[in-house]
Write a protein that holds these residues in place. Sequence first.
Motif, PDB file in Angstrom:
ATOM      1  N   SER A  80       0.812  -1.214   0.000  1.00  0.00           N
ATOM      2  CA  SER A  80       0.000   0.000   0.000  1.00  0.00           C
ATOM      3  C   SER A  80       0.845   1.263   0.000  1.00  0.00           C
ATOM      4  N   SER A  81       2.044   1.204   0.599  1.00  0.00           N
ATOM      5  CA  SER A  81       2.855   2.412   0.723  1.00  0.00           C
ATOM      6  C   SER A  81       3.266   2.978  -0.631  1.00  0.00           C
ATOM      7  N   VAL A  82       3.501   2.104  -1.614  1.00  0.00           N
ATOM      8  CA  VAL A  82       3.983   2.581  -2.916  1.00  0.00           C
ATOM      9  C   VAL A  82       2.883   3.250  -3.738  1.00  0.00           C
ATOM     10  N   ALA A  83       1.659   3.237  -3.229  1.00  0.00           N
ATOM     11  CA  ALA A  83       0.595   4.004  -3.883  1.00  0.00           C
ATOM     12  C   ALA A  83       0.727   5.495  -3.569  1.00  0.00           C
ATOM     13  N   PHE A  84       1.525   5.830  -2.538  1.00  0.00           N
ATOM     14  CA  PHE A  84       1.642   7.217  -2.103  1.00  0.00           C
ATOM     15  C   PHE A  84       3.053   7.786  -2.251  1.00  0.00           C
ATOM     16  N   ILE A  85       4.073   6.925  -2.200  1.00  0.00           N
ATOM     17  CA  ILE A  85       5.458   7.388  -2.304  1.00  0.00           C
ATOM     18  C   ILE A  85       6.213   6.506  -3.289  1.00  0.00           C
ATOM     19  N   PRO A  86       7.334   6.988  -3.841  1.00  0.00           N
ATOM     20  CA  PRO A  86       8.114   6.174  -4.772  1.00  0.00           C
ATOM     21  C   PRO A  86       8.615   4.887  -4.122  1.00  0.00           C
ATOM     22  N   LEU A 146       2.842   3.989   6.237  1.00  0.00           N
ATOM     23  CA  LEU A 146       2.631   2.596   5.837  1.00  0.00           C
ATOM     24  C   LEU A 146       3.958   1.839   5.710  1.00  0.00           C
ATOM     25  N   ALA A 147       4.964   2.477   5.113  1.00  0.00           N
ATOM     26  CA  ALA A 147       6.269   1.819   4.981  1.00  0.00           C
ATOM     27  C   ALA A 147       6.905   1.595   6.353  1.00  0.00           C
ATOM     28  N   LEU A 148       6.731   2.556   7.255  1.00  0.00           N
ATOM     29  CA  LEU A 148       7.256   2.402   8.611  1.00  0.00           C
ATOM     30  C   LEU A 148       6.524   1.281   9.353  1.00  0.00           C
ATOM     31  N   ALA A 149       5.196   1.182   9.134  1.00  0.00           N
ATOM     32  CA  ALA A 149       4.426   0.097   9.748  1.00  0.00           C
ATOM     33  C   ALA A 149       4.886  -1.265   9.229  1.00  0.00           C
ATOM     34  N   ALA A 150       5.209  -1.335   7.928  1.00  0.00           N
ATOM     35  CA  ALA A 150       5.736  -2.579   7.362  1.00  0.00           C
ATOM     36  C   ALA A 150       7.075  -2.935   7.989  1.00  0.00           C
TER      37      ALA A 150
END
Length: 292
Positions: A80-86, A146-150
């Motif tokens: 999900s994180s890559v939907a918002f950041i590179p 989201l990336a931090l949560a992952a």
Amino acid sequence: MLFALVSASFYGLNIVYARMAAFAGASGSAIVVYRVLLMLILVGIAAVAMRKSLAMAREERGIMLLLGVATALVGVCYLSSVAFIPVTVAAVVFYTFPIFIVLASPFVEGTKLTPTLLGVAAAATIGVVMVVGPAFGGLDWRGLVLALAASIATATQFFAAARCRKTGVVAKVFWIHVLVLPTAALIGLAAGQLSPPSTLLAAPLAVGMTIGGYVFGFMLQFLALGRITAVAAGIIYCTEPVVAAVSSALLLGETLSPLQMAGGALVLSAIVANVLLEQRRLRGAPLVPIAD
């Protein structure tokens, strides 16, 4: 440590072939769902052929549930994180998990937090940042969260797997994917990318390598995590983005800058230092029986 290193290499190759599959039109969500489904089928066949039980150790049911949920969250949050950041930025944020493992290890595993260990973890993380080389301009906070949560979920996964020693690897992999499959399917449906299996034929080699890299990488990961500490494994898995960067240069023609090469050398140096520290720590330690 060898299992972890080979597993990380498979994961690094997996990323490159997943990108090649995406270029050919095979959706990432569909690949995730079908590779998890394939893993369940393969584990079931292996259990029958090897006469392995799929039963969990009774005292490890709680930790297995935590392991399954953590594994599912890694995929959900990272995807999900890559939907918002590179992707490059997401990768750098995601690969902070070795630092979380090192900082949490005194409370979870009773590991002594030495300046040397902190230095090794910091060097590995800096090396990852240098290899990926992101540009942090105009970022969406949702992607970073989201990336931090992952990353945190991955640290949790490593700790849980290292404590789950009595349940066999075959049973462990089976039940983890029982939890991951519905989560991955829901993500695919929500994103409108849960296409039929025939779409994977758009890039059979790339899809096959992506799924194969995941299957072998995952099996080796859990063989490794039953034998070494989460701290040691976390630092070794910093080889994954390094392998991905080198593989993308060789397979996709993407060039490596001097900064990326220096970062890769720093990561490898941190891994060598970590291996030496781990060998010193385990010298003379009693062997622990592991359910394979």
